[in-house]
Scaffold this motif. Structure first.
Motif, short mmCIF file in Angstrom:
data_model
loop_
_atom_site.label_atom_id
_atom_site.label_comp_id
_atom_site.label_asym_id
_atom_site.label_seq_id
_atom_site.Cartn_x
_atom_site.Cartn_y
_atom_site.Cartn_z
N THR A 475 41.57 42.65 30.86
CA THR A 475 41.23 41.78 31.99
C THR A 475 41.15 40.34 31.54
N LYS A 477 39.92 37.21 33.42
CA LYS A 477 39.29 36.70 34.64
C LYS A 477 39.77 35.30 34.98
N LYS A 481 44.36 38.05 36.27
CA LYS A 481 45.31 39.16 36.18
C LYS A 481 44.72 40.27 35.33
N VAL A 482 45.31 41.45 35.44
CA VAL A 482 44.96 42.61 34.63
C VAL A 482 46.25 43.19 34.07
N ILE A 505 43.31 39.51 45.78
CA ILE A 505 42.13 39.52 44.93
C ILE A 505 41.77 38.08 44.60
N PHE A 508 38.88 38.59 39.36
CA PHE A 508 38.77 39.84 38.61
C PHE A 508 37.42 39.80 37.89
N ILE A 511 35.95 45.44 35.93
CA ILE A 511 36.92 46.51 36.17
C ILE A 511 36.40 47.78 35.53
N ILE A 521 38.52 47.51 40.79
CA ILE A 521 38.34 46.10 40.44
C ILE A 521 37.26 45.50 41.33
N ASP A 523 35.62 42.33 42.89
CA ASP A 523 35.94 40.95 43.24
C ASP A 523 34.66 40.34 43.82
#
Length: 921
Positions: A475, A477, A481-482, A505, A508, A511, A521, A523
């Protein structure tokens, strides 16, 4: 020039003068010339007024004013010219000038009704509301039988949100003219603003009663039903309106919206088409169709529909913004930005298109331009949370690296992760909580510096890495993105903000993953959970705060507890509890950390057991094909000296669905609360259960408002309604919809219904379950202790609750004989909060009633047993005292819902003062 009235008086006096024949003839001739002169000038003024009126219609206001002034030069007291001039000023929005013109009319004719009306409306336009009200009051003084003054004053009070006063004025208008539809319509408007939709519906029904062909009343009634979430009922009313007038576009638009809410999308589109046939140049049918297409994710057709709406109304900012958002869903970012720019050009003070433009540019990778757009939005609206959150995310992204690279997805290239580990300054909130709960550390998150694909930076300031059985979930943040890889670092897929489609989203935050590989995830910015399957395919999103009971304030972390039914626990920095949801997004409960157990430990097995209990309750699934679709039920409620009628229209689909839901058919008094409490809590949060409670409360509350009942009388009305329902001793549980339909209820049914109604009314109540019996009851908070004759209960903080028997007519505090041998479980089924903290009204009076009746009944028993042995004296007559006690207690026992009446009867009769010091034979 001599006034006409004075001139005629002179002629009259000359008639009786013998020497005035010649003078009389001269005066008559003069009078004829005078009348001709006045008539000619009147015609000129009339023609000028008509000319000015035509100029007004053409929008040539300045010329119209000039013509009115010409007319006033000829006749400076012409009220028709002054009215026309004032109207012109109003159209030019020169309200001060309009007011001064109306005042000239009033100076000429102080009781000119419409001059006061015009002045009041101009004052209202200038927001000089107190002066406007004064002007409208003058209208009612001049003509108390005309509705306009009351209606106008009511309108100002409504605008000021002084709703009760507005209703009083509309009631005066109705009294002045009971057949005036607009008074009922205005009163309905107030009720709608107050969200008293049932009262609004009663007004629309009255309008229909006056004029059964008045189709707007049907449409408005349907809209009120929609506000009550009774869209199916609304459709029936809309159809009635369409039968009367199939060419009224508003009805078709409302019907289409109701069908869309019911997810009957093809019918909704057809209804919008009908609206378009009536007026193809109206933008609403096309914008409505676009909304439906967006809901079914047919974005191309949605964009086409917005185009048609914009052809008809190209100057609507919101339409251009809506079109732009649809183009974003189509990933046509440049066209979307053009649409937002058009919206901005139309209204440069509106922050919304700037926010939308910034988000679109961000998704397109134009970060610098996105930041500029979001900053402009914040300047326009400093309170725009959407703009602030997106701006802050971009700033974090800029701070994380000097240059941003957005590479193509590279599924065949390994991810090289640098070995530099960045330790956390402090453990995460979820780690701390789970250490507290389970006595162990999770130790599954490793913070790393960066990730690269073929030496190309793709992850910045990596937050954490989670390892499952066969994959790594990395992850970032900051970059938003992941990355999901296999254990060797080979990229499987990448999750980006737009991986969720139309609901991107925002952050992040955290997760987690379950045993099946499903990814969850958190949010925190949008307060949502986004779910992806093991292949990275988006499944769904759900909001954390849509249920008030499980509202999450500051979500920090999430964790999945696997089991027969997996649950999700949220770590919330803003609460001292852990909100628990199932994986479908249904709120289950809040776990109080401090009360988990004496040791402060709660095993994962315990949590799994709780999850099974919480989720074994299933929501009612209404029957889709009931026949008939509705049932009507009528009830009579005795309250004080009155009998009230209540009529219910019940959905039989809900009723049949409730009958089939047998999971709650159990005698919970045979079980421990730990086993049945989650099921009952699930039951009372069922949408059908809540709808029935809401419907019943609205009916009772409408009586309160109509009859001006005080808090004590309204409390008696609620308890009386439940107590007067016939008691059914069967053990099958009935939902409120079944109770209303069957017109009978068991002890549990009554208790749960009464608890819910009193909670809805804002009272602090508890549910009482008596083990080993079939009896259930309700406790209500009070601030007074009582003697042993009054059944009271105390919770952990010594709060006092009085017992209420829901089974039969009974005073608060008097226990049912079936419960005397058992001590109850006392449970708050719904949250304790400030909105539900009201105490028993008139508790001192109610306490006095119970204590007095207890004492008097003891005297009655004594007299009945000893009457033959007692001596009658001049001062003491035991038979008379016994008869008096019987008469008074009989009245009291028959009036448990007449608190004030019973109290006064007991007090004034002085039966409590009867002394038993009789002589013995």
């Amino acid at each position: 020039m001599i006034g006409m009235e004075k001139y005629l008086k002179i002629l009259s006096s000359l008639k009786h003068n013998k020497n005035s024949t010649k003078i009389t003839r001269f005066c008559i001739v003069l009078l004829i010339f005078f009348l001709l002169f006045v008539s000619a000038y009147a015609d000129v003024v009339s023609d000028l007024n008509k000319k000015a009126s035509n100029l007004n219609k053409e929008g040539n206001y300045k010329e119209a004013l000039k013509v009115y002034d010409e007319a006033l030069k000829i006749d400076n007291i012409s009220t028709s010219s002054l009215f026309g001039k004032a109207e012109t000023y109003n159209k030019m929005k020169q309200f001060d000038n309009a007011i001064s013109t109306y005042e000239k009319i009033i100076s000429i004719e102080p009781k000119n009704f419409w001059a006061w009306s015009g002045k009041g409306n101009s004052l209202k336009n200038l927001e000089r509301y107190d002066e406007a009200i004064s002007a409208f009051e003058n209208m009612t003084i001049i003509n108390s039988s005309h509705v306009s003054g009351y209606q106008s004053k009511g309108g100002v009070l409504q605008k000021l949100k002084k709703y009760d006063e507005a209703i009083e004025e509309y009631d005066k208008a109705i009294k002045a003219d009971p057949k005036n539809i607009w008074s009922y319509s205005s009163k309905a408007g107030v009720y709608n603003e107050m969200k008293r939709y049932l009262d609004a519906i009663s007004m629309f029904d009255k309008m229909i009663e006056i004029n059964q062909s008045y189709y707007p009343a049907y449409t408005s009634k349907g809209d009120a039903l929609r506000s009550l979430k009774l869209d199916k009922n609304a459709l029936d009313v809309y159809d009635e309106a369409i039968k009367i007038n199939p060419d009224y576009i508003s009805t078709w638009l409302s019907k289409a919206a109701a069908l869309s809410t019911l997810k009957r999308y093809s019918e909704a589109l057809a209804a919008y088409d009908e609206a378009a046939k009536i007026n193809e140049s109206h933008p609403s049918p096309w914008s409505g169709k676009a909304s439906v297409y967006n809901q079914i994710k047919d974005y191309e057709k949605a964009a086409e529909a917005y185009d048609k709406a914009l052809v008809n109304d190209p100057n609507q900012t919101w339409l251009w913004t809506a079109k732009g958002n649809t183009l974003v869903n189509l990933e046509q970012y440049s066209k979307a930005v053009q649409s937002f720019d058009k919206a901005i050009s139309l209204n440069q003070s509106d922050a919304n298109p700037w926010v939308a433009k910034g988000k679109a540019l961000n998704q397109a990778g134009n970060y610098t331009e996105a930041l500029d757009a979001l900053n402009k939005a914040i300047i326009l609206n400093p309170n725009s949370t959407d703009a602030i959150k997106n701006r802050d995310n971009l700033l974090k992204l800029f701070d994380s690296c000097k240059s941003i690279c957005v590479p193509e997805k590279c599924p065949d290239h390994p991810v090289n992760v640098t070995e530099e580990v960045i330790p956390s300054e402090k453990p995460g909130l979820l780690d701390s909580i789970f250490t507290f709960i389970f006595g162990v550390k999770t130790d599954q998150n490793i913070q790393l510096k960066e990730a690269r694909i073929n030496n190309e930076l793709v992850m910045h300031a990596i937050k954490d890495i989670i390892r499952s059985d066969n994959s790594l979930i990395i992850t970032d943040k900051t970059a938003g993105k992941v990355l999901v890889t296999d254990l060797n670092g080979k990229v499987n897929f990448e999750l980006l903000p737009n991986s969720t489609g139309s609901d991107p989203i925002t952050e992040f935050t955290d997760i987690t993953i379950d045993n099946n590989g499903t990814i969850f995830i958190l949010d925190a910015i949008s307060n949502k959970i986004h779910i992806f399957d093991p292949t990275g395919t988006f499944v769904r999103s759900w909001e954390l705060d849509k249920n008030e009971e499980g509202k999450v304030k500051q979500p920090q972390s999430i964790s999945v507890i696997p089991g027969p039914i997996s649950i999700i626990i949220i770590a919330d920095a803003g609460k001292a509890t852990l909100p628990v949801y199932d994986t479908e997004g249904k709120y289950l409960e809040d776990i109080e950390i401090e009360s988990i157990s004496e040791s402060g430990q709660l095993s994962q097995l315990d949590l799994q057991k709780r999850s099974v209990l919480l989720t074994q309750y299933q929501n009612i699934i209404p029957d889709q094909n009931p026949n008939p679709s509705q049932a009507e039920r009528n009830f009579e409620i005795k309250n004080a000296n009155d009998i009230y009628q209540i009529n219910f229209i019940l959905e039989r689909g809900d009723y049949l669905g409730a009958q089939k839901n047998t999971v709650v058919d159990r005698n919970i008094n045979d079980e421990n609360p730990e086993d049945w409490l989650p099921v009952i809590q699930g039951m009372i949060q069922d949408p059908v259960f809540e709808k029935s409670v809401e419907q019943t409360f609205e009916k009772l509350d409408s009586i309160r408002r109509e009859k001006s009942l005080n808090d004590s009388e309204f409390f008696d009305l609620i308890t009386g309604f439940i107590q007067q329902l016939p008691l059914d001793k069967e053990n099958d549980v009935r939902y409120p919809i079944e109770v209303l339909h069957d017109k009978k209820a068991g002890s549990f049914d009554k208790a749960i219904f009464l608890y819910s109604l009193l909670y809805k009314a804002g009272y602090d109540v508890i549910f009482l379950s008596y083990p080993g019996t079939n009896h259930y009851a309700v406790g209500i908070k009070t601030d007074h202790g009582a003697d042993p004759s009054v059944i009271t209960f105390y919770n952990k903080d010594d709060t006092i609750y009085f017992y209420i028997n829901p089974e039969t007519a009974s005073f608060v505090g008097r226990i049912s004989p079936s419960a005397e041998s058992s001590d109850p479980f006392m449970i708050h089924l719904l949250p304790e909060d400030k909105e539900h903290a009201k105490i028993l009204p008139e508790s001192k009076i109610r306490l006095n009633i119970i204590e007095t009746l207890h004492q008097v009944n003891q005297k009655k028993e004594f007299l009945e047993q000893k009457i033959k042995t007692l001596v009658k004296t001049v001062q003491r007559n035991p038979q008379r005292d016994l008869d008096k006690i019987k008469t008074v207690t009989q009245f009291a026992e028959s009036q448990p819902w007449n608190t004030e009446g019973v109290y006064l009867r007991l007090k004034n009769s002085k039966v409590g003062d009867i002394s038993l010091n009789y002589g013995i034979k």
